[in-house]
Design a protein around this motif. Structure first.
Motif, PDB file in Angstrom:
ATOM      1  N   VAL A  37      28.432  11.671  18.287  1.00 29.04           N
ATOM      2  CA  VAL A  37      28.771  11.792  16.872  1.00 29.04           C
ATOM      3  C   VAL A  37      27.621  11.265  16.023  1.00 29.04           C
ATOM      4  O   VAL A  37      27.091  10.179  16.294  1.00 29.04           O
ATOM      5  CB  VAL A  37      30.065  10.998  16.548  1.00 29.04           C
ATOM      6  CG1 VAL A  37      30.400  11.075  15.073  1.00 29.04           C
ATOM      7  CG2 VAL A  37      31.233  11.521  17.387  1.00 29.04           C
ATOM      8  N   ALA A  38      27.244  12.035  15.005  1.00 27.40           N
ATOM      9  CA  ALA A  38      26.224  11.570  14.059  1.00 27.40           C
ATOM     10  C   ALA A  38      26.907  10.880  12.889  1.00 27.40           C
ATOM     11  O   ALA A  38      27.910  11.378  12.372  1.00 27.40           O
ATOM     12  CB  ALA A  38      25.382  12.749  13.575  1.00 27.40           C
ATOM     13  N   LEU A  39      26.364   9.743  12.482  1.00 28.34           N
ATOM     14  CA  LEU A  39      26.870   9.006  11.323  1.00 28.34           C
ATOM     15  C   LEU A  39      25.852   9.193  10.209  1.00 28.34           C
ATOM     16  O   LEU A  39      24.741   8.666  10.270  1.00 28.34           O
ATOM     17  CB  LEU A  39      27.038   7.524  11.700  1.00 28.34           C
ATOM     18  CG  LEU A  39      27.511   6.544  10.636  1.00 28.34           C
ATOM     19  CD1 LEU A  39      28.868   6.944  10.083  1.00 28.34           C
ATOM     20  CD2 LEU A  39      27.596   5.128  11.217  1.00 28.34           C
ATOM     21  N   LEU A  40      26.234  10.019   9.233  1.00 33.22           N
ATOM     22  CA  LEU A  40      25.327  10.381   8.155  1.00 33.22           C
ATOM     23  C   LEU A  40      25.724   9.641   6.883  1.00 33.22           C
ATOM     24  O   LEU A  40      26.849   9.140   6.776  1.00 33.22           O
ATOM     25  CB  LEU A  40      25.401  11.896   7.886  1.00 33.22           C
ATOM     26  CG  LEU A  40      25.330  12.815   9.110  1.00 33.22           C
ATOM     27  CD1 LEU A  40      25.488  14.281   8.678  1.00 33.22           C
ATOM     28  CD2 LEU A  40      24.003  12.621   9.849  1.00 33.22           C
ATOM     29  N   GLY A  41      24.832   9.621   5.911  1.00 34.29           N
ATOM     30  CA  GLY A  41      25.172   9.015   4.625  1.00 34.29           C
ATOM     31  C   GLY A  41      23.932   8.481   3.954  1.00 34.29           C
ATOM     32  O   GLY A  41      22.946   8.167   4.608  1.00 34.29           O
ATOM     33  N   GLY A  46      26.454   1.894   3.940  1.00 37.96           N
ATOM     34  CA  GLY A  46      27.178   0.962   4.808  1.00 37.96           C
ATOM     35  C   GLY A  46      27.043   1.277   6.292  1.00 37.96           C
ATOM     36  O   GLY A  46      27.726   0.676   7.119  1.00 37.96           O
ATOM     37  N   LYS A  47      26.138   2.182   6.637  1.00 33.18           N
ATOM     38  CA  LYS A  47      26.020   2.626   8.041  1.00 33.18           C
ATOM     39  C   LYS A  47      25.621   1.472   8.963  1.00 33.18           C
ATOM     40  O   LYS A  47      26.256   1.250   9.997  1.00 33.18           O
ATOM     41  CB  LYS A  47      24.988   3.771   8.148  1.00 33.18           C
ATOM     42  CG  LYS A  47      25.326   4.974   7.275  1.00 33.18           C
ATOM     43  CD  LYS A  47      24.298   6.079   7.404  1.00 33.18           C
ATOM     44  CE  LYS A  47      22.904   5.685   6.944  1.00 33.18           C
ATOM     45  NZ  LYS A  47      22.816   5.359   5.503  1.00 33.18           N
ATOM     46  N   THR A  48      24.561   0.764   8.570  1.00 33.26           N
ATOM     47  CA  THR A  48      24.114  -0.346   9.423  1.00 33.26           C
ATOM     48  C   THR A  48      25.164  -1.451   9.444  1.00 33.26           C
ATOM     49  O   THR A  48      25.419  -2.064  10.486  1.00 33.26           O
ATOM     50  CB  THR A  48      22.743  -0.860   8.942  1.00 33.26           C
ATOM     51  OG1 THR A  48      21.787   0.197   9.097  1.00 33.26           O
ATOM     52  CG2 THR A  48      22.282  -2.079   9.742  1.00 33.26           C
ATOM     53  N   THR A  49      25.806  -1.681   8.321  1.00 34.15           N
ATOM     54  CA  THR A  49      26.880  -2.692   8.269  1.00 34.15           C
ATOM     55  C   THR A  49      27.979  -2.323   9.263  1.00 34.15           C
ATOM     56  O   THR A  49      28.487  -3.187   9.985  1.00 34.15           O
ATOM     57  CB  THR A  49      27.455  -2.767   6.837  1.00 34.15           C
ATOM     58  OG1 THR A  49      26.382  -3.009   5.920  1.00 34.15           O
ATOM     59  CG2 THR A  49      28.491  -3.863   6.713  1.00 34.15           C
ATOM     60  N   ARG A 207      29.645  16.814  16.410  1.00 30.35           N
ATOM     61  CA  ARG A 207      30.453  16.298  15.304  1.00 30.35           C
ATOM     62  C   ARG A 207      29.640  15.319  14.460  1.00 30.35           C
ATOM     63  O   ARG A 207      28.842  14.549  15.001  1.00 30.35           O
ATOM     64  CB  ARG A 207      31.668  15.589  15.899  1.00 30.35           C
ATOM     65  CG  ARG A 207      32.563  14.880  14.902  1.00 30.35           C
ATOM     66  CD  ARG A 207      33.725  14.205  15.622  1.00 30.35           C
ATOM     67  NE  ARG A 207      34.383  13.258  14.773  1.00 30.35           N
ATOM     68  CZ  ARG A 207      35.013  12.157  15.208  1.00 30.35           C
ATOM     69  NH1 ARG A 207      35.085  11.898  16.509  1.00 30.35           N
ATOM     70  NH2 ARG A 207      35.572  11.339  14.363  1.00 30.35           N
ATOM     71  N   SER A 208      29.864  15.355  13.158  1.00 26.42           N
ATOM     72  CA  SER A 208      29.252  14.374  12.261  1.00 26.42           C
ATOM     73  C   SER A 208      30.308  13.793  11.347  1.00 26.42           C
ATOM     74  O   SER A 208      31.285  14.459  10.991  1.00 26.42           O
ATOM     75  CB  SER A 208      28.175  15.016  11.383  1.00 26.42           C
ATOM     76  OG  SER A 208      27.031  15.350  12.128  1.00 26.42           O
ATOM     77  N   VAL A 209      30.068  12.529  10.948  1.00 21.67           N
ATOM     78  CA  VAL A 209      30.886  11.931   9.892  1.00 21.67           C
ATOM     79  C   VAL A 209      29.940  11.456   8.802  1.00 21.67           C
ATOM     80  O   VAL A 209      28.800  11.087   9.075  1.00 21.67           O
ATOM     81  CB  VAL A 209      31.752  10.752  10.406  1.00 21.67           C
ATOM     82  CG1 VAL A 209      32.760  11.222  11.439  1.00 21.67           C
ATOM     83  CG2 VAL A 209      30.910   9.640  10.974  1.00 21.67           C
ATOM     84  N   ILE A 210      30.421  11.508   7.570  1.00 24.30           N
ATOM     85  CA  ILE A 210      29.619  11.020   6.448  1.00 24.30           C
ATOM     86  C   ILE A 210      30.244   9.725   5.950  1.00 24.30           C
ATOM     87  O   ILE A 210      31.439   9.686   5.610  1.00 24.30           O
ATOM     88  CB  ILE A 210      29.570  12.048   5.293  1.00 24.30           C
ATOM     89  CG1 ILE A 210      28.917  13.342   5.774  1.00 24.30           C
ATOM     90  CG2 ILE A 210      28.809  11.468   4.098  1.00 24.30           C
ATOM     91  CD1 ILE A 210      28.911  14.462   4.728  1.00 24.30           C
ATOM     92  N   LEU A 211      29.437   8.677   5.943  1.00 20.64           N
ATOM     93  CA  LEU A 211      29.872   7.413   5.354  1.00 20.64           C
ATOM     94  C   LEU A 211      29.261   7.350   3.965  1.00 20.64           C
ATOM     95  O   LEU A 211      28.058   7.552   3.793  1.00 20.64           O
ATOM     96  CB  LEU A 211      29.389   6.236   6.212  1.00 20.64           C
ATOM     97  CG  LEU A 211      29.916   4.862   5.809  1.00 20.64           C
ATOM     98  CD1 LEU A 211      31.410   4.748   6.074  1.00 20.64           C
ATOM     99  CD2 LEU A 211      29.187   3.750   6.562  1.00 20.64           C
ATOM    100  N   GLY A 214      30.971   3.132   1.555  1.00 16.34           N
ATOM    101  CA  GLY A 214      31.787   2.270   2.406  1.00 16.34           C
ATOM    102  C   GLY A 214      33.059   2.886   2.948  1.00 16.34           C
ATOM    103  O   GLY A 214      33.897   2.170   3.497  1.00 16.34           O
ATOM    104  N   VAL A 215      33.206   4.217   2.821  1.00 21.63           N
ATOM    105  CA  VAL A 215      34.347   4.891   3.474  1.00 21.63           C
ATOM    106  C   VAL A 215      33.859   6.179   4.145  1.00 21.63           C
ATOM    107  O   VAL A 215      32.826   6.725   3.779  1.00 21.63           O
ATOM    108  CB  VAL A 215      35.492   5.266   2.483  1.00 21.63           C
ATOM    109  CG1 VAL A 215      36.152   4.028   1.916  1.00 21.63           C
ATOM    110  CG2 VAL A 215      34.979   6.176   1.386  1.00 21.63           C
ATOM    111  N   ILE A 216      34.631   6.645   5.127  1.00 22.72           N
ATOM    112  CA  ILE A 216      34.308   7.929   5.751  1.00 22.72           C
ATOM    113  C   ILE A 216      34.755   9.025   4.785  1.00 22.72           C
ATOM    114  O   ILE A 216      35.945   9.188   4.508  1.00 22.72           O
ATOM    115  CB  ILE A 216      35.028   8.093   7.109  1.00 22.72           C
ATOM    116  CG1 ILE A 216      34.624   6.981   8.086  1.00 22.72           C
ATOM    117  CG2 ILE A 216      34.761   9.479   7.701  1.00 22.72           C
ATOM    118  CD1 ILE A 216      33.218   7.047   8.627  1.00 22.72           C
TER     119      ILE A 216
END
Ligand SMILES: Nc1ncnc2c1ncn2[C@@H]1O[C@H](COP(=O)(O)OP(=O)(O)OP(=O)(O)O)[C@@H](O)[C@H]1O
Ligand SMILES: [Mg+2]
Length: 258
Positions: A37-41, A46-49, A207-211, A214-216
């Motif tokens: 899963v990729a965490l984008l934003g 807040g990704k590193t947090t 799959r990717s999610v966008i943060l 501070g929320v998905i």
């Protein structure tokens, strides 16, 4: 039946830094076994947090994190840190021993491996990232891309339940970037990858999610997200000049999970 337990379950995670700045406002994210899963934003989302909560480096906020069913809390920290392998954005935050071999051996030795078993574990991890012949070099004599690979090896040596990478392709030359992609694709492990490199997300993560704030804010197939111009604009995500996700052929389905 254990495959039914997700590698990662983040539920209602909220967190404010000690100065009062709130970075996470209730993050819910489940990553199944073997998923990538990729965490984008955008910057500051807040990704590193979030990443720093996955092995308990940050804690004390609301909500919960579970890794393969085990709650991340102080009592389980040693086990959690075996299960969650984090590759930090800067390899120099991760490499601190006189030689590459010692750096890769550090975690497994702390977990109790000794002698031939430890040596085999180190050799295997270094071979996976193509760095076996660098075992006796000091990490600080290596190039950035080589240090990134060694940082990945330090984590692989622990055979983590989930591999978490913060900006793995940053500062890599195109060949190193592709070689790291080949390595990641070859691994049979759950991956959560923070990245601003959207073609990399498309190449590696179904799959990717966008943060965002501070929320998905979105969760779907990488291809659909990257093609959704409104969502992309709303979260300051931009494709590189000339890159059209529609024109990239879908990669044939890999064996995926275990
Ligand atoms: N130690 C800290 N103390 C106070 N606030 C912080 C601290 N670290 C980060 N923040 C704030 O928390 C928010 C989230 O930061 P974070 O580093 O998680 O963002 P990010 O999504 O990783 O961004 P980037 O893409 O730039 O790496 C930002 O507003 C940031 O200013
Ligand atoms: Mg960050």
């Amino acid at each position: 039946m254990t495959d039914a337990v997700p590698s990662l379950e983040v539920s209602g995670l909220a967190f404010a830094y000690p100065d009062g700045h709130q970075a996470l406002f209730g993050v819910d994210l489940t990553v199944g076994r073997g998923e990538r899963v990729a965490l984008l934003g955008p910057n500051g989302a807040g990704k590193t947090t979030l990443v720093l909560h996955l092995n308990g480096i940050l804690d004390g906020g609301a909500g919960s994190v579970r890794v393969a069913g085990l709650p991340v809390d102080k009592r389980n920290l040693a086990e959690i840190r075996r299960r969650v392998g984090i590759v930090f954005q800067d390899p120099d935050d991760q490499l601190f021993m006189p030689t590459v071999r010692e750096d890769v051996a550090f975690g497994p030795a702390a977990a109790g491996l000794r002698g031939a078993e430890l040596a085999a574990c180190v050799d295997k991890a270094l071979s996976l990232v193509g760095m076996a012949e660098f075992a006796d070099r000091p990490p600080h004599h290596l190039s950035f891309g080589q240090r990134r690979r060694v940082a990945v090896a330090t984590v692989l040596a622990m055979e983590p339940e989930i591999l978490v990478l913060d900006e793995p392709s940053s500062n890599l030359d195109p060949a190193s970037r592709r070689e790291l992609a080949d390595i990641l694709r070859s691994l049979d492990v759950t991956v959560l990858m923070v990245t601003h490199d959207l073609p990399y997300a498309l190449e590696l993560c179904e799959r990717s999610v966008i943060l965002s704030n501070g929320v998905i804010a979105a969760d779907g197939t990488t291809r659909e997200l990257l093609c959704d111009e409104e969502t992309m604009r709303a979260h300051r995500l931009e494709l590189p000049f000339g890159f059209d996700p529609r024109s990239v052929a879908a990669r044939p389905a890999t064996t995926g999970g275990r």
